[in-house]
Scaffold this active site. Structure first.
Site, PDB file in Angstrom:
ATOM      1  N   CYS A  17       2.547   5.114   8.919  1.00  0.00           N
ATOM      2  CA  CYS A  17       2.442   5.885   7.663  1.00  0.00           C
ATOM      3  C   CYS A  17       2.053   7.339   7.891  1.00  0.00           C
ATOM      4  O   CYS A  17       2.297   8.193   7.047  1.00  0.00           O
ATOM      5  CB  CYS A  17       1.434   5.232   6.731  1.00  0.00           C
ATOM      6  SG  CYS A  17       1.822   3.523   6.383  1.00  0.00           S
ATOM      7  N   HIS A  58      -1.328   9.829   1.106  1.00  0.00           N
ATOM      8  CA  HIS A  58      -0.490   8.645   1.317  1.00  0.00           C
ATOM      9  C   HIS A  58      -0.713   7.690   0.143  1.00  0.00           C
ATOM     10  O   HIS A  58      -1.823   7.583  -0.372  1.00  0.00           O
ATOM     11  CB  HIS A  58      -0.907   7.986   2.631  1.00  0.00           C
ATOM     12  CG  HIS A  58      -0.133   6.757   2.944  1.00  0.00           C
ATOM     13  ND1 HIS A  58       1.236   6.719   2.907  1.00  0.00           N
ATOM     14  CD2 HIS A  58      -0.536   5.495   3.276  1.00  0.00           C
ATOM     15  CE1 HIS A  58       1.646   5.505   3.220  1.00  0.00           C
ATOM     16  NE2 HIS A  58       0.593   4.746   3.447  1.00  0.00           N
ATOM     17  N   ASN A  96       4.291   1.669  -1.279  1.00  0.00           N
ATOM     18  CA  ASN A  96       4.035   2.300   0.016  1.00  0.00           C
ATOM     19  C   ASN A  96       5.341   2.378   0.808  1.00  0.00           C
ATOM     20  O   ASN A  96       5.910   1.351   1.178  1.00  0.00           O
ATOM     21  CB  ASN A  96       2.991   1.441   0.752  1.00  0.00           C
ATOM     22  CG  ASN A  96       2.596   1.995   2.105  1.00  0.00           C
ATOM     23  OD1 ASN A  96       3.217   2.926   2.617  1.00  0.00           O
ATOM     24  ND2 ASN A  96       1.572   1.411   2.697  1.00  0.00           N
TER      25      ASN A  96
END
Ligand code: UT7
Length: 331
Positions: A117, A258, A288
């Protein structure tokens, strides 16, 4: 601390999202879950899922085209093409090489960065380094993630969290404009690799029928442990990046974090001393998307006018590795 002079600025951004929307109710039809559980525990309402035949290189190259168009950059001008992905289209060659071929960036050195990520922030930092060293004038940093291809669709603890998408940014030398990456802080901790990983399919556990039958090629996550580490690490990274920039929270116009879980975002904002009005959130729409999350959020915030000329942006991410990092950018 005196604010450092930026070396590399963002000359264009772009994003691409598949049209196919999958809602929490859609998932509740095939998994033992509910819209209520997913919304209250994560903030996610829906996510985009790429159809068969649409892979990471497609998601990334569409985003890249937009970023290059805004930057006024022709494919042949790109010197370096860095792609972050946790879902490469093939094990060999890199997805960056596939994207290079799609775009026609024939003069670029192209490679993938594997930082889950946090991949886009790692990629931006590497591109900045190439520009600082005088080894690139135009850097294309792409994030391309087809998370739906590596999620275990029978596991409610992970399947509800992820989505597919691509994001991109073009970096060029700041040449004294005062715009660009002001500071960054990147970190990793390989000791905690098994909190979030795909155990099988690599050299340790090569592909076999039993590996496939046990779903060991798919994503495995210890959610609670990841949650705790994410909150702590993202808060710390924001703090260090702001300090390196000579900024306090009042200098930050927008936090682009994020987007894994609204509760992680809220905790990060609180530690960073930023009210939620100064935090960009789109987790409800996309879930996500690993490294594509940050550049997609960044691009959307720009399109919505939340990032304008002179804005100071703080961006932060956390993911498998573990990896984490934060960056301050003046636009
Ligand atoms: O990008 C970086 C990588 N990922 C992350 O940052 C994710 C970090 N972790 C999280 O966001 C959260 O830990 C989750 C959203 C994954 C889980 O939330 P939680 O509040 O930590 O829940 P939990 O794992 O403690 O589970 C609570 C309960 C469990 O049931 P019992 O044992 O209490 O009976 C789970 O089995 O919720 C159950 N559960 C679900 N129930 C309905 C777990 N997933 C689901 C689900 N639907 N989808």
């Amino acid at each position: 601390m005196k604010t450092p002079t930026p070396i590399a600025e963002i000359a264009g951004t772009g994003h691409f999202l598949p049209d196919n929307v999958v809602t929490n109710d859609d998932l509740a039809k095939r998994l033992d879950t509910s819209d209520e559980w997913i919304r209250t525990r994560t903030g996610i309402r829906e996510r985009r899922i790429a159809p068969d035949g649409m892979h990471a290189a497609h998601l990334g190259s569409e985003a890249a085209k937009q970023a290059m168009e805004e930057a006024g950059v022709e494919p042949g001008e790109v010197d370096i093409l860095i792609v972050s992905t946790a879902t490469p289209d093939r094990w060999l060659p890199s997805t960056a090489c596939d994207i290079q071929a799609i775009l026609g960036c024939d003069n670029a050195v192209a490679f993938d960065v594997m930082a889950a990520c946090t991949g886009h922030i790692y990629g931006l930092s590497m591109a900045e380094g190439y520009i600082a060293a005088g080894r690139a004038e135009v850097a294309l940093v792409v994030a391309a993630e087809k998370m739906s291809a590596i999620v275990d669709w029978t596991d409610r603890t992970t399947a509800v969290l992820f989505g597919d998408g691509g994001g991109a940014a073009v970096l060029r030398p700041s040449n004294g404009s005062g715009r660009g990456i002001v500071s960054s802080h990147l970190q990793s901790d390989g000791n905690l690799a098994e909190l979030l990983y795909r155990p099988g399919g690599g050299a340790i556990e090569p592909i076999s029928q039993s590996m496939l039958d046990n779903g060991r090629h798919l994503l495995h996550m210890h959610g609670r442990e990841i949650f705790k580490n994410a909150v702590r690490s993202m808060a710390e990274a924001c703090d260090i990046a702001m300090k390196k920039a000579g900024f306090t929270s009042s200098d930050i116009d927008l936090l682009v974090p994020h987007q894994a879980n609204i509760r992680i975002i809220e905790a990060t904002a609180k530690y960073a001393g930023l009210p939620m009005e100064k935090v960009f959130v789109n987790v409800e729409k996309y879930g996500n998307m690993s490294s594509a999350t940050v550049p997609i959020a960044f691009h959307e915030a720009r399109m919505e006018g939340l990032i304008g000329e002179g804005s100071n942006v703080l961006t932060v991410a956390f993911g498998a590795g573990l990896t984490w990092g934060a960056m301050t950018i003046r636009m």
